[in-house]
Write a protein that holds these residues in place. Structure first.
Motif, PDB file in Angstrom:
ATOM      1  N   ALA B 105     -12.143   7.207   4.497  1.00 45.99           N
ATOM      2  CA  ALA B 105     -10.364   6.875   3.812  1.00 45.99           C
ATOM      3  C   ALA B 105     -11.055   5.195   3.799  1.00 45.99           C
ATOM      4  O   ALA B 105      -9.952   5.115   2.354  1.00 45.99           O
ATOM      5  N   GLN B 106     -11.996   4.480   4.291  1.00 42.84           N
ATOM      6  CA  GLN B 106     -11.811   3.087   3.514  1.00 42.84           C
ATOM      7  C   GLN B 106     -11.817   2.820   1.982  1.00 42.84           C
ATOM      8  O   GLN B 106     -11.808   2.746   1.605  1.00 42.84           O
ATOM      9  N   SER B 107     -13.136   4.008   2.046  1.00 40.60           N
ATOM     10  CA  SER B 107     -13.611   4.298   0.637  1.00 40.60           C
ATOM     11  C   SER B 107     -12.520   4.400  -0.555  1.00 40.60           C
ATOM     12  O   SER B 107     -11.978   4.091  -1.932  1.00 40.60           O
ATOM     13  N   ILE B 108     -11.547   5.247  -0.381  1.00 42.03           N
ATOM     14  CA  ILE B 108     -11.086   6.679  -0.225  1.00 42.03           C
ATOM     15  C   ILE B 108      -9.933   4.896  -1.356  1.00 42.03           C
ATOM     16  O   ILE B 108      -8.789   4.620  -2.129  1.00 42.03           O
ATOM     17  N   LEU B 109      -9.034   4.419  -0.295  1.00 41.71           N
ATOM     18  CA  LEU B 109      -8.380   3.273  -0.142  1.00 41.71           C
ATOM     19  C   LEU B 109      -8.331   1.657  -1.094  1.00 41.71           C
ATOM     20  O   LEU B 109      -7.975   2.094  -1.714  1.00 41.71           O
ATOM     21  N   LEU B 110      -9.862   2.265  -0.731  1.00 42.06           N
ATOM     22  CA  LEU B 110     -10.462   0.837  -1.996  1.00 42.06           C
ATOM     23  C   LEU B 110     -10.357   0.794  -3.371  1.00 42.06           C
ATOM     24  O   LEU B 110     -10.048   0.315  -3.851  1.00 42.06           O
ATOM     25  N   GLY B 111     -11.019   2.526  -2.985  1.00 42.69           N
ATOM     26  CA  GLY B 111     -10.438   2.982  -5.292  1.00 42.69           C
ATOM     27  C   GLY B 111      -9.231   3.176  -5.628  1.00 42.69           C
ATOM     28  O   GLY B 111      -9.070   2.641  -6.276  1.00 42.69           O
ATOM     29  N   ALA B 112      -8.233   3.363  -4.502  1.00 40.87           N
ATOM     30  CA  ALA B 112      -6.651   3.460  -4.233  1.00 40.87           C
ATOM     31  C   ALA B 112      -6.278   1.736  -5.068  1.00 40.87           C
ATOM     32  O   ALA B 112      -5.442   1.679  -6.300  1.00 40.87           O
ATOM     33  N   ASP B 141     -10.384  21.059  11.067  1.00 41.66           N
ATOM     34  CA  ASP B 141      -9.299  20.665  11.815  1.00 41.66           C
ATOM     35  C   ASP B 141      -9.575  19.129  11.373  1.00 41.66           C
ATOM     36  O   ASP B 141     -10.188  19.225  10.312  1.00 41.66           O
ATOM     37  N   ILE B 142      -8.353  19.133  11.574  1.00 43.91           N
ATOM     38  CA  ILE B 142      -7.341  18.179  11.171  1.00 43.91           C
ATOM     39  C   ILE B 142      -7.941  17.010  11.438  1.00 43.91           C
ATOM     40  O   ILE B 142      -7.333  16.411  12.495  1.00 43.91           O
ATOM     41  N   VAL B 143      -7.962  15.434  10.822  1.00 48.13           N
ATOM     42  CA  VAL B 143      -8.728  14.727  10.858  1.00 48.13           C
ATOM     43  C   VAL B 143      -7.647  13.388  10.733  1.00 48.13           C
ATOM     44  O   VAL B 143      -7.332  12.783  11.197  1.00 48.13           O
ATOM     45  N   LEU B 144      -7.499  13.688   9.430  1.00 49.52           N
ATOM     46  CA  LEU B 144      -6.841  12.773   9.247  1.00 49.52           C
ATOM     47  C   LEU B 144      -6.030  13.415   7.876  1.00 49.52           C
ATOM     48  O   LEU B 144      -6.592  13.062   6.916  1.00 49.52           O
ATOM     49  N   VAL B 145      -5.031  11.928   7.520  1.00 55.90           N
ATOM     50  CA  VAL B 145      -4.192  12.010   6.825  1.00 55.90           C
ATOM     51  C   VAL B 145      -4.054  10.832   5.694  1.00 55.90           C
ATOM     52  O   VAL B 145      -3.339   9.956   6.368  1.00 55.90           O
ATOM     53  N   ILE B 146      -4.332  11.077   4.418  1.00 56.81           N
ATOM     54  CA  ILE B 146      -4.118   9.400   4.166  1.00 56.81           C
ATOM     55  C   ILE B 146      -3.028   9.382   2.657  1.00 56.81           C
ATOM     56  O   ILE B 146      -2.975  10.517   1.907  1.00 56.81           O
ATOM     57  N   ALA B 147      -1.893   8.939   3.018  1.00 53.69           N
ATOM     58  CA  ALA B 147      -0.985   8.871   2.120  1.00 53.69           C
ATOM     59  C   ALA B 147      -0.670   7.677   0.678  1.00 53.69           C
ATOM     60  O   ALA B 147      -1.509   6.792   1.216  1.00 53.69           O
ATOM     61  N   LEU B 148      -0.716   8.130  -0.641  1.00 53.68           N
ATOM     62  CA  LEU B 148      -0.713   7.232  -1.597  1.00 53.68           C
ATOM     63  C   LEU B 148       0.324   7.859  -2.203  1.00 53.68           C
ATOM     64  O   LEU B 148       1.408   7.511  -2.482  1.00 53.68           O
ATOM     65  N   GLY B 149       0.589   6.843  -3.501  1.00 54.84           N
ATOM     66  CA  GLY B 149       2.014   6.058  -3.980  1.00 54.84           C
ATOM     67  C   GLY B 149       1.269   4.680  -4.094  1.00 54.84           C
ATOM     68  O   GLY B 149       0.425   3.424  -4.417  1.00 54.84           O
ATOM     69  N   LYS B 150       2.650   4.377  -5.004  1.00 56.76           N
ATOM     70  CA  LYS B 150       2.663   2.948  -5.615  1.00 56.76           C
ATOM     71  C   LYS B 150       3.624   2.165  -4.637  1.00 56.76           C
ATOM     72  O   LYS B 150       4.774   2.409  -4.869  1.00 56.76           O
ATOM     73  N   PRO B 151       3.188   1.647  -4.116  1.00 54.84           N
ATOM     74  CA  PRO B 151       3.553   0.703  -2.892  1.00 54.84           C
ATOM     75  C   PRO B 151       4.917  -0.382  -3.542  1.00 54.84           C
ATOM     76  O   PRO B 151       4.698  -0.668  -4.824  1.00 54.84           O
ATOM     77  N   VAL B 152       5.857  -0.657  -2.515  1.00 55.83           N
ATOM     78  CA  VAL B 152       7.381  -0.951  -3.211  1.00 55.83           C
ATOM     79  C   VAL B 152       7.551  -1.910  -2.098  1.00 55.83           C
ATOM     80  O   VAL B 152       8.268  -2.004  -1.186  1.00 55.83           O
ATOM     81  N   GLU B 153       6.338  -2.416  -0.669  1.00 56.48           N
ATOM     82  CA  GLU B 153       7.092  -3.251   0.510  1.00 56.48           C
ATOM     83  C   GLU B 153       5.776  -4.366  -0.048  1.00 56.48           C
ATOM     84  O   GLU B 153       4.533  -4.185  -0.461  1.00 56.48           O
ATOM     85  N   THR B 154       5.954  -5.754   1.280  1.00 58.51           N
ATOM     86  CA  THR B 154       5.071  -6.403   1.054  1.00 58.51           C
ATOM     87  C   THR B 154       4.516  -6.451   2.443  1.00 58.51           C
ATOM     88  O   THR B 154       5.310  -6.707   3.423  1.00 58.51           O
ATOM     89  N   VAL B 155       3.252  -6.522   2.202  1.00 62.28           N
ATOM     90  CA  VAL B 155       2.727  -6.561   4.078  1.00 62.28           C
ATOM     91  C   VAL B 155       1.655  -7.711   3.824  1.00 62.28           C
ATOM     92  O   VAL B 155       1.421  -8.562   3.186  1.00 62.28           O
ATOM     93  N   VAL B 156       1.653  -8.436   4.867  1.00 59.36           N
ATOM     94  CA  VAL B 156       1.360  -9.689   4.948  1.00 59.36           C
ATOM     95  C   VAL B 156       0.481  -9.617   6.193  1.00 59.36           C
ATOM     96  O   VAL B 156       0.924  -9.485   7.438  1.00 59.36           O
ATOM     97  N   ILE B 157      -0.770 -10.879   6.632  1.00 59.92           N
ATOM     98  CA  ILE B 157      -1.496 -11.000   7.884  1.00 59.92           C
ATOM     99  C   ILE B 157      -1.171 -11.737   8.054  1.00 59.92           C
ATOM    100  O   ILE B 157      -1.132 -13.142   7.589  1.00 59.92           O
ATOM    101  N   ASP B 158      -0.482 -11.964   9.307  1.00 57.66           N
ATOM    102  CA  ASP B 158      -0.952 -13.541  10.102  1.00 57.66           C
ATOM    103  C   ASP B 158      -1.676 -13.330  11.366  1.00 57.66           C
ATOM    104  O   ASP B 158      -2.734 -12.433  12.091  1.00 57.66           O
TER     105      ASP B 158
END
Lengths: 189, 189
Positions: B105-112, B141-158
């Motif tokens: 999933a991490q590989s997939i999201l980095l690709g996204a 077995d269902i182990v994880l779902v990755i939702a994908l799209g063009k984000p329209v929100e701002t996410v910040v790390i604090d």
């Protein structure tokens, strides 16, 4: 391209043991794990770093190497990892790390490949032995060990043969072969 | 730099739903999972892809969104994911996926993220409901779902505040804040 990094990130088990991986490098790699997703943002992972020969020598005997290579006892002296990142689950935060350690380990190894290093995620661990070697409190579960160093072996991906065997193997030139399922086999819909 | 990709890979839960994620893109992302490490090289993960509105509408109600945002029921129409990659464990191969799904999933999201997309790993799933929606065999077995799209929100790390609270939250501008532990907190030795 991330595909290039992911492709180059093979599981390496033979290293130039004389190559030093600095503490600063290990901290930069852990930072990649830190910045990776965590289930419910709990962040239960904690990390132990090792990059000196004495510590490394305490960790090495607790690791099981390359289960399918029955005539190979793991890397000999001179080819052992230069460093380890040990991933722990902090039970004071959560009783389970879910798949956080997989997420973080992939980030860490991709960072290692970018730095011209390589490594191997090792889950087959003699945990009692390693706990003793690290003098580790019961607060922490050992969940994964990442061995790191400068790889001195060639690892290639092959298609899976018709018998479906997924066991990796080494040819006469000591090239390590890893059969991988095809995209069409793993996408079912 | 991999650190840039990992930093930009935040968990996004609001998307431009009209943005189409092609099947070719989803296949390229799954290929990144395919090329990632797998425990004992067993490769038990299988994948279901969805990128048409009708299928997406069957998947969406089975997912639980942002547990800490008690006054938010998940993305409204127009901001729902354009696509999903569903990670399954194939019981004919192994009864457990270990942490393979986290790695993939991490590989997939980095690709996204590299493709200017974004997404969210969702482990809080109404599995019976999703199994029914997918008409999924007991083999998987269902182990994880990755939702994908063009984000329209701002996410910040604090940084984490002195009270140690790790719950993410949204400010008045709807910016999503994620408190992350410091490097010194997570490295214990």
């Amino acid at each position: 391209m991330i595909k290039d990094l992911i492709s180059r990130n093979r599981s390496y088990r033979r290293f130039d043991e004389s190559f030093v991986v600095s503490t600063e490098t290990l901290r930069e790699l852990v930072d990649l794990g830190r910045l990776s997703p965590s289930g419910a943002n709990r962040q239960p992972l904690k990390y132990i770093l090792s990059n000196d020969p004495e510590n490394n020598a305490r960790i090495f005997p607790a690791l099981n190497w390359a289960g399918y290579l029955s005539d190979w006892d793991g890397p000999p002296e001179g080819e052992q990892p230069s460093a380890y990142i040990i991933l722990l689950g902090d039970n004071d935060i959560s009783q389970s790390t879910g798949c956080d350690h997989g997420i973080a380990a992939q980030s860490i190894l991709l960072g290692a490949v970018e730095k011209e290093l390589g490594g191997c995620m090792i889950a087959s661990i003699q945990k009692g032995k390693l706990r003793e070697a690290l003098n580790l409190s019961e607060r922490y579960d050992i969940v994964l060990v990442i061995a790191l160093g400068k790889p001195v072996e060639t690892v290639v991906i092959d298609p899976i043969a018709t018998d479906g065997d997924i066991k990796y193997w080494r040819d006469e030139q000591a090239t390590h072969h890893v059969p991988k399922r095809s995209l069409d086999e793993i996408i079912i819909e």
